[in-house]
Design a protein around this motif. Structure first.
Motif, PDB file in Angstrom:
ATOM      1  N   VAL A  49      26.952   7.862  25.329  1.00 15.94           N
ATOM      2  CA  VAL A  49      25.908   7.346  24.523  1.00 15.94           C
ATOM      3  C   VAL A  49      24.819   8.281  24.480  1.00 15.94           C
ATOM      4  N   GLU A  50      24.120   8.699  25.443  1.00 17.52           N
ATOM      5  CA  GLU A  50      23.202   9.816  25.474  1.00 17.52           C
ATOM      6  C   GLU A  50      23.721  11.168  25.441  1.00 17.52           C
ATOM      7  N   PRO A  70      27.095   9.980  34.332  1.00 19.23           N
ATOM      8  CA  PRO A  70      26.285   8.778  34.777  1.00 19.23           C
ATOM      9  C   PRO A  70      26.834   7.726  35.258  1.00 19.23           C
ATOM     10  N   GLU A  71      26.490   6.878  36.307  1.00 20.14           N
ATOM     11  CA  GLU A  71      27.178   5.995  36.922  1.00 20.14           C
ATOM     12  C   GLU A  71      27.483   4.625  36.257  1.00 20.14           C
ATOM     13  N   ASP A  72      26.592   4.425  35.192  1.00 25.25           N
ATOM     14  CA  ASP A  72      26.819   3.175  34.512  1.00 25.25           C
ATOM     15  C   ASP A  72      27.839   3.050  33.291  1.00 25.25           C
ATOM     16  N   PRO A  73      28.649   2.085  33.398  1.00 27.17           N
ATOM     17  CA  PRO A  73      29.862   2.181  32.449  1.00 27.17           C
ATOM     18  C   PRO A  73      29.010   2.057  30.905  1.00 27.17           C
ATOM     19  N   GLN A  74      27.967   1.406  30.965  1.00 23.12           N
ATOM     20  CA  GLN A  74      27.306   1.004  29.606  1.00 23.12           C
ATOM     21  C   GLN A  74      26.692   2.639  29.133  1.00 23.12           C
ATOM     22  N   ALA A  75      26.675   3.746  29.736  1.00 21.80           N
ATOM     23  CA  ALA A  75      26.513   4.874  29.346  1.00 21.80           C
ATOM     24  C   ALA A  75      27.545   5.562  28.577  1.00 21.80           C
ATOM     25  N   TYR A  76      28.662   4.860  28.291  1.00 23.43           N
ATOM     26  CA  TYR A  76      29.784   5.272  27.741  1.00 23.43           C
ATOM     27  C   TYR A  76      30.029   4.457  26.585  1.00 23.43           C
ATOM     28  N   ALA A  77      30.747   4.895  25.403  1.00 24.45           N
ATOM     29  CA  ALA A  77      31.115   4.225  24.442  1.00 24.45           C
ATOM     30  C   ALA A  77      32.788   4.548  23.816  1.00 24.45           C
ATOM     31  N   VAL A  78      33.637   3.926  23.560  1.00 22.34           N
ATOM     32  CA  VAL A  78      34.924   4.297  23.109  1.00 22.34           C
ATOM     33  C   VAL A  78      34.755   4.376  21.616  1.00 22.34           C
ATOM     34  N   ARG A  79      35.174   5.579  21.115  1.00 20.33           N
ATOM     35  CA  ARG A  79      35.096   5.693  19.868  1.00 20.33           C
ATOM     36  C   ARG A  79      36.475   6.295  19.162  1.00 20.33           C
ATOM     37  N   CYS A  80      36.796   6.106  17.989  1.00 16.56           N
ATOM     38  CA  CYS A  80      38.054   6.735  17.374  1.00 16.56           C
ATOM     39  C   CYS A  80      37.456   8.038  17.112  1.00 16.56           C
ATOM     40  N   LEU A  81      38.557   8.936  16.862  1.00 15.28           N
ATOM     41  CA  LEU A  81      38.342  10.351  16.759  1.00 15.28           C
ATOM     42  C   LEU A  81      37.486  10.664  15.528  1.00 15.28           C
TER      43      LEU A  81
END
Length: 100
Positions: A49-50, A70-81
Protein backbone atom coordinates in the motif's frame (compact mmCIF):
# COMPACT_ATOMS: atom_id res chain seq x y z
CA UNK A 1 11.00 -14.85 -4.14
CA UNK A 2 11.20 -15.32 -0.39
CA UNK A 3 8.81 -12.40 0.06
CA UNK A 4 5.90 -14.61 -1.05
CA UNK A 5 6.22 -16.45 2.28
CA UNK A 6 6.17 -13.26 4.41
CA UNK A 7 3.38 -14.00 6.89
CA UNK A 8 1.64 -10.58 6.84
CA UNK A 9 1.59 -10.64 3.02
CA UNK A 10 0.20 -14.17 3.00
CA UNK A 11 -2.46 -13.09 5.53
CA UNK A 12 -3.50 -10.27 3.18
CA UNK A 13 -3.71 -12.75 0.31
CA UNK A 14 -5.86 -15.14 2.35
CA UNK A 15 -8.16 -12.27 3.36
CA UNK A 16 -8.84 -11.54 -0.32
CA UNK A 17 -9.70 -15.11 -1.31
CA UNK A 18 -13.02 -16.91 -1.46
CA UNK A 19 -14.08 -20.44 -2.45
CA UNK A 20 -14.50 -21.01 -6.16
CA UNK A 21 -15.32 -24.03 -8.28
CA UNK A 22 -13.51 -22.97 -11.42
CA UNK A 23 -12.10 -24.87 -14.31
CA UNK A 24 -9.17 -27.24 -13.82
CA UNK A 25 -10.01 -27.79 -10.15
CA UNK A 26 -9.56 -24.17 -9.10
CA UNK A 27 -10.49 -23.93 -5.41
CA UNK A 28 -9.92 -20.23 -4.72
CA UNK A 29 -10.49 -16.91 -6.43
CA UNK A 30 -9.07 -13.58 -5.26
CA UNK A 31 -10.71 -10.15 -5.26
CA UNK A 32 -8.74 -7.23 -6.66
CA UNK A 33 -8.63 -4.33 -4.18
CA UNK A 34 -9.10 -1.78 -6.98
CA UNK A 35 -11.50 -3.15 -9.59
CA UNK A 36 -13.28 -5.65 -7.32
CA UNK A 37 -13.22 -8.45 -9.90
CA UNK A 38 -12.33 -12.06 -9.11
CA UNK A 39 -9.15 -13.60 -10.49
CA UNK A 40 -7.18 -16.83 -10.21
CA UNK A 41 -4.00 -16.81 -8.13
CA UNK A 42 -1.82 -16.52 -11.23
CA UNK A 43 -3.53 -13.24 -12.17
CA UNK A 44 -3.12 -11.38 -8.86
CA UNK A 45 -0.13 -9.92 -7.05
CA UNK A 46 0.44 -8.76 -3.50
CA UNK A 47 1.13 -5.03 -3.57
CA UNK A 48 2.51 -2.72 -0.91
CA UNK A 49 0.00 0.00 0.00
CA UNK A 50 2.88 2.34 0.87
CA UNK A 51 5.30 2.43 -2.07
CA UNK A 52 8.62 0.79 -1.25
CA UNK A 53 10.58 3.13 -3.49
CA UNK A 54 13.95 2.64 -5.09
CA UNK A 55 17.18 1.56 -3.50
CA UNK A 56 19.53 4.06 -5.09
CA UNK A 57 22.11 4.39 -2.32
CA UNK A 58 23.37 2.13 0.43
CA UNK A 59 22.29 4.69 3.03
CA UNK A 60 18.67 4.14 1.91
CA UNK A 61 18.80 0.45 2.87
CA UNK A 62 17.23 0.64 6.39
CA UNK A 63 14.18 2.63 5.21
CA UNK A 64 13.86 0.45 2.11
CA UNK A 65 13.81 -2.75 4.17
CA UNK A 66 11.34 -1.22 6.67
CA UNK A 67 8.92 -0.36 3.85
CA UNK A 68 9.49 -3.71 2.13
CA UNK A 69 8.64 -5.84 5.17
CA UNK A 70 5.83 -4.25 7.22
CA UNK A 71 4.35 -6.49 9.91
CA UNK A 72 0.73 -5.35 9.41
CA UNK A 73 -1.37 -7.30 6.87
CA UNK A 74 -3.24 -4.04 6.18
CA UNK A 75 -0.02 -2.73 4.61
CA UNK A 76 -0.61 -5.05 1.64
CA UNK A 77 -3.33 -5.16 -1.01
CA UNK A 78 -4.14 -7.87 -3.52
CA UNK A 79 -4.41 -6.42 -7.03
CA UNK A 80 -4.92 -7.93 -10.46
CA UNK A 81 -1.99 -7.57 -12.86
CA UNK A 82 -3.61 -4.69 -14.75
CA UNK A 83 -4.53 -2.66 -11.65
CA UNK A 84 -1.11 -3.30 -10.09
CA UNK A 85 0.65 -2.06 -13.22
CA UNK A 86 -1.60 1.02 -13.38
CA UNK A 87 -0.84 1.87 -9.72
CA UNK A 88 2.89 1.36 -10.26
CA UNK A 89 2.87 3.58 -13.35
CA UNK A 90 1.02 6.30 -11.43
CA UNK A 91 3.56 6.13 -8.59
CA UNK A 92 6.42 6.41 -11.06
CA UNK A 93 4.78 9.25 -12.96
CA UNK A 94 4.39 7.25 -16.16
CA UNK A 95 1.36 8.10 -18.28
CA UNK A 96 -0.79 5.40 -19.82
CA UNK A 97 0.16 6.75 -23.26
CA UNK A 98 3.71 5.49 -22.63
CA UNK A 99 2.57 1.90 -22.21
CA UNK A 100 -0.34 0.75 -24.42
Amino acid sequence: RLFRFWKPAVAALHAARFPCHGSKGQKWAYLCADCGKAFSRKLVQIDHVEPVGALTDLSHLPDFVRRLTPEDPQAYAVRCLECHQAKTNTERGITSATFP
